[in-house]
Design a protein around this motif. Sequence first.
Motif, PDB file in Angstrom:
ATOM      1  N   ARG A  72     -20.257  -8.890  -8.393  1.00 31.06           N
ATOM      2  CA  ARG A  72     -20.833 -10.219  -8.606  1.00 31.06           C
ATOM      3  C   ARG A  72     -21.443 -10.749  -7.303  1.00 31.06           C
ATOM      4  N   PRO A  73     -22.619 -11.419  -7.398  1.00 35.05           N
ATOM      5  CA  PRO A  73     -23.221 -11.955  -6.176  1.00 35.05           C
ATOM      6  C   PRO A  73     -22.548 -13.259  -5.742  1.00 35.05           C
ATOM      7  N   ALA A 108     -22.811 -16.125  -2.367  1.00 33.98           N
ATOM      8  CA  ALA A 108     -23.468 -16.497  -1.111  1.00 33.98           C
ATOM      9  C   ALA A 108     -22.484 -16.337   0.044  1.00 33.98           C
ATOM     10  N   VAL A 132     -17.180 -19.036  -1.029  1.00 36.97           N
ATOM     11  CA  VAL A 132     -16.633 -20.113  -1.852  1.00 36.97           C
ATOM     12  C   VAL A 132     -17.132 -19.862  -3.260  1.00 36.97           C
ATOM     13  N   TYR A 133     -16.259 -19.903  -4.227  1.00 38.90           N
ATOM     14  CA  TYR A 133     -16.715 -19.627  -5.589  1.00 38.90           C
ATOM     15  C   TYR A 133     -15.950 -20.463  -6.593  1.00 38.90           C
ATOM     16  N   LYS A 134     -16.593 -20.533  -7.756  1.00 34.24           N
ATOM     17  CA  LYS A 134     -16.019 -21.271  -8.870  1.00 34.24           C
ATOM     18  C   LYS A 134     -15.785 -20.253  -9.989  1.00 34.24           C
ATOM     19  N   GLY A 159     -16.266 -17.046 -15.355  1.00 33.22           N
ATOM     20  CA  GLY A 159     -16.165 -15.959 -16.330  1.00 33.22           C
ATOM     21  C   GLY A 159     -15.174 -14.920 -15.842  1.00 33.22           C
ATOM     22  N   GLY A 187     -15.402 -11.974 -14.108  1.00 34.21           N
ATOM     23  CA  GLY A 187     -15.425 -11.456 -12.732  1.00 34.21           C
ATOM     24  C   GLY A 187     -14.795 -12.448 -11.758  1.00 34.21           C
ATOM     25  N   THR A 188     -15.230 -13.693 -11.830  1.00 32.19           N
ATOM     26  CA  THR A 188     -14.702 -14.695 -10.890  1.00 32.19           C
ATOM     27  C   THR A 188     -13.238 -15.017 -11.212  1.00 32.19           C
ATOM     28  N   SER A 201     -22.335 -24.002  -1.655  1.00 26.17           N
ATOM     29  CA  SER A 201     -21.888 -22.833  -0.878  1.00 26.17           C
ATOM     30  C   SER A 201     -23.076 -22.120  -0.239  1.00 26.17           C
ATOM     31  N   SER A 215     -29.647 -15.787 -10.584  1.00 23.55           N
ATOM     32  CA  SER A 215     -30.047 -14.971 -11.713  1.00 23.55           C
ATOM     33  C   SER A 215     -28.963 -13.914 -11.892  1.00 23.55           C
TER      34      SER A 215
HETATM   35  C1  LIG Z   1     -27.701 -14.984  -4.949  1.00 23.15           C
HETATM   36  C2  LIG Z   1     -26.523 -15.607  -5.691  1.00 23.15           C
HETATM   37  C3  LIG Z   1     -25.544 -16.255  -4.962  1.00 23.15           C
HETATM   38  C4  LIG Z   1     -24.461 -16.826  -5.632  1.00 23.15           C
HETATM   39  N1  LIG Z   1     -23.515 -17.458  -4.890  1.00 23.15           N
HETATM   40  C5  LIG Z   1     -22.458 -17.997  -5.509  1.00 23.15           C
HETATM   41  C6  LIG Z   1     -21.427 -18.625  -4.744  1.00 23.15           C
HETATM   42  O1  LIG Z   1     -21.479 -18.677  -3.504  1.00 23.15           O
HETATM   43  N2  LIG Z   1     -20.375 -19.155  -5.417  1.00 23.15           N
HETATM   44  C7  LIG Z   1     -20.297 -19.105  -6.781  1.00 23.15           C
HETATM   45  O2  LIG Z   1     -19.304 -19.628  -7.351  1.00 23.15           O
HETATM   46  N3  LIG Z   1     -21.242 -18.524  -7.527  1.00 23.15           N
HETATM   47  C8  LIG Z   1     -22.309 -17.957  -6.925  1.00 23.15           C
HETATM   48  N4  LIG Z   1     -23.271 -17.334  -7.680  1.00 23.15           N
HETATM   49  C9  LIG Z   1     -23.084 -17.247  -9.139  1.00 23.15           C
HETATM   50  C10 LIG Z   1     -22.088 -16.121  -9.417  1.00 23.15           C
HETATM   51  O3  LIG Z   1     -22.656 -14.888  -9.066  1.00 23.15           O
HETATM   52  C11 LIG Z   1     -21.719 -16.099 -10.913  1.00 23.15           C
HETATM   53  O4  LIG Z   1     -21.031 -17.284 -11.226  1.00 23.15           O
HETATM   54  C12 LIG Z   1     -20.845 -14.898 -11.203  1.00 23.15           C
HETATM   55  O5  LIG Z   1     -21.588 -13.719 -11.090  1.00 23.15           O
HETATM   56  C13 LIG Z   1     -20.259 -15.029 -12.590  1.00 23.15           C
HETATM   57  O6  LIG Z   1     -19.533 -13.855 -12.872  1.00 23.15           O
HETATM   58  P1  LIG Z   1     -18.376 -13.881 -13.948  1.00 23.15           P
HETATM   59  O7  LIG Z   1     -18.037 -12.470 -14.286  1.00 23.15           O
HETATM   60  O8  LIG Z   1     -17.254 -14.760 -13.500  1.00 23.15           O
HETATM   61  O9  LIG Z   1     -19.030 -14.609 -15.174  1.00 23.15           O
HETATM   62  P2  LIG Z   1     -19.757 -13.950 -16.423  1.00 23.15           P
HETATM   63  O10 LIG Z   1     -18.698 -13.599 -17.418  1.00 23.15           O
HETATM   64  O11 LIG Z   1     -20.694 -12.887 -15.978  1.00 23.15           O
HETATM   65  O12 LIG Z   1     -20.593 -15.190 -16.911  1.00 23.15           O
HETATM   66  C14 LIG Z   1     -19.970 -16.437 -17.240  1.00 23.15           C
HETATM   67  C15 LIG Z   1     -21.044 -17.477 -17.469  1.00 23.15           C
HETATM   68  O13 LIG Z   1     -21.780 -17.726 -16.266  1.00 23.15           O
HETATM   69  C16 LIG Z   1     -23.168 -17.424 -16.469  1.00 23.15           C
HETATM   70  N5  LIG Z   1     -23.654 -16.723 -15.259  1.00 23.15           N
HETATM   71  C17 LIG Z   1     -23.114 -15.626 -14.715  1.00 23.15           C
HETATM   72  N6  LIG Z   1     -23.806 -15.253 -13.622  1.00 23.15           N
HETATM   73  C18 LIG Z   1     -24.804 -16.126 -13.483  1.00 23.15           C
HETATM   74  C19 LIG Z   1     -25.877 -16.267 -12.563  1.00 23.15           C
HETATM   75  N7  LIG Z   1     -26.039 -15.445 -11.529  1.00 23.15           N
HETATM   76  N8  LIG Z   1     -26.730 -17.291 -12.746  1.00 23.15           N
HETATM   77  C20 LIG Z   1     -26.585 -18.133 -13.756  1.00 23.15           C
HETATM   78  N9  LIG Z   1     -25.576 -18.074 -14.669  1.00 23.15           N
HETATM   79  C21 LIG Z   1     -24.715 -17.074 -14.542  1.00 23.15           C
HETATM   80  C22 LIG Z   1     -23.206 -16.516 -17.684  1.00 23.15           C
HETATM   81  O14 LIG Z   1     -24.434 -16.640 -18.382  1.00 23.15           O
HETATM   82  C23 LIG Z   1     -22.081 -17.046 -18.508  1.00 23.15           C
HETATM   83  O15 LIG Z   1     -22.454 -18.188 -19.219  1.00 23.15           O
HETATM   84  C24 LIG Z   1     -24.364 -16.757  -7.051  1.00 23.15           C
HETATM   85  C25 LIG Z   1     -25.363 -16.111  -7.764  1.00 23.15           C
HETATM   86  C26 LIG Z   1     -26.436 -15.542  -7.091  1.00 23.15           C
HETATM   87  C27 LIG Z   1     -27.502 -14.835  -7.872  1.00 23.15           C
END
Ligand SMILES: Cc1cc2nc3c(=O)[nH]c(=O)nc-3n(C[C@H](O)[C@H](O)[C@H](O)COP(=O)(O)OP(=O)(O)OC[C@H]3O[C@@H](n4cnc5c(N)ncnc54)[C@H](O)[C@@H]3O)c2cc1C
Length: 272
Positions: free
Chosen positions: A55-56, A58, A74-76, A79, A81-82, A123, A231
């Motif tokens: 998972r990406p 920042a 820092v993350y929230k 789903g 992965g987080t 973040s 994205s």
């Molecule tokens: C360049 C970049 C930097 C990021 N930095 C941070 C950060 O510092 N802290 C942080 O908390 N999060 C950050 N994010 C978002 C983070 O990557 C997603 O919240 C994470 O991948 C979700 O994974 P999951 O398996 O928990 O959720 P999933 O089960 O994959 O998804 C849960 C829900 O979140 C939505 N979602 C998942 N990933 C994204 C995404 N990339 N964009 C929009 N909606 C999404 C899905 O559509 C779904 O509704 C960043 C994303 C990008 C692209």
Amino acid sequence: MPFRRPRFVHGKILRNTGSGIFYRMEVAIPEPLSFVPGQFAMVSGWPGNDPLLPRPLAIFRSGGTRGKGTVEFVYKVVGRGTALLSGLHGGDPLALTLPLGHGFEFPGEDRSWWLVGGGVGFSTVFPAAAALDAQRSDFEIFLGARTRDQLPPGDWIPGGAIPGRVHLCTDDGTAGFFGSVTAALRERLDRWKPSGKGRLAILACGPREMLKTVAEAALPLDVRVQVSLESHMACGFGVCWGCVTEVREGGKAVYRRVCKEGPVFDAREVVW
Ligand SMILES: Cc1cc2nc3c(=O)[nH]c(=O)nc-3n(C[C@H](O)[C@H](O)[C@H](O)COP(=O)(O)OP(=O)(O)OC[C@H]3O[C@@H](n4cnc5c(N)ncnc54)[C@H](O)[C@@H]3O)c2cc1C
């Protein structure tokens, strides 16, 4: 020398603690890391291969000395992965590829900086505030959340102790400005007078709709706006083309990879 080119590294979690709805995770890595604010890491560490993809996140901060580095995120939890990340503890291994992507640019002619973070978008913009602070540039921070509990803790906010520098905004009015961060930004823009000192630049990260509104409010005033787009991404380093977004370059619409040419883009180029 700290590394600045993307690398795959094995890290070890030093701490992974929750504060309100946010987690802050510090990880030991083999070498110190140098990064540009806005750059990110692809992170995985959960046992097994579900979810398959990292998972990406920042890069929030980096530190360390020769032969020993640290990186913080820092993350929230949104789903699977987080949620799995939030269950990891100090001593657990973490796989990381970093630093990735194209971060914010800090051209010398921009002298006033406004940083806008919606939700966990802070973040991405706080490291920019730290960089601006280090070069003694003038900045203000606008933070938006649905409600008070969804704002970052006060002691995480760079320059938070300086009056007038931080604009907290909540949709329900439980803290700071009653309304959206974009409404607060519009009000501030109305009061903003371009001075001979230099240009105003805005750096923003948050939901796409928020970024679009920031661009619509600021670009007509000739304010330079950089946005960090989010994205879904699979590889994180430009191979799979799964994260593309449409941008306009030289009057032509083209697709660019959020993970490679972004995540930071000039807001004038994004096809909203
Ligand atoms: C360049 C970049 C930097 C990021 N930095 C941070 C950060 O510092 N802290 C942080 O908390 N999060 C950050 N994010 C978002 C983070 O990557 C997603 O919240 C994470 O991948 C979700 O994974 P999951 O398996 O928990 O959720 P999933 O089960 O994959 O998804 C849960 C829900 O979140 C939505 N979602 C998942 N990933 C994204 C995404 N990339 N964009 C929009 N909606 C999404 C899905 O559509 C779904 O509704 C960043 C994303 C990008 C692209």
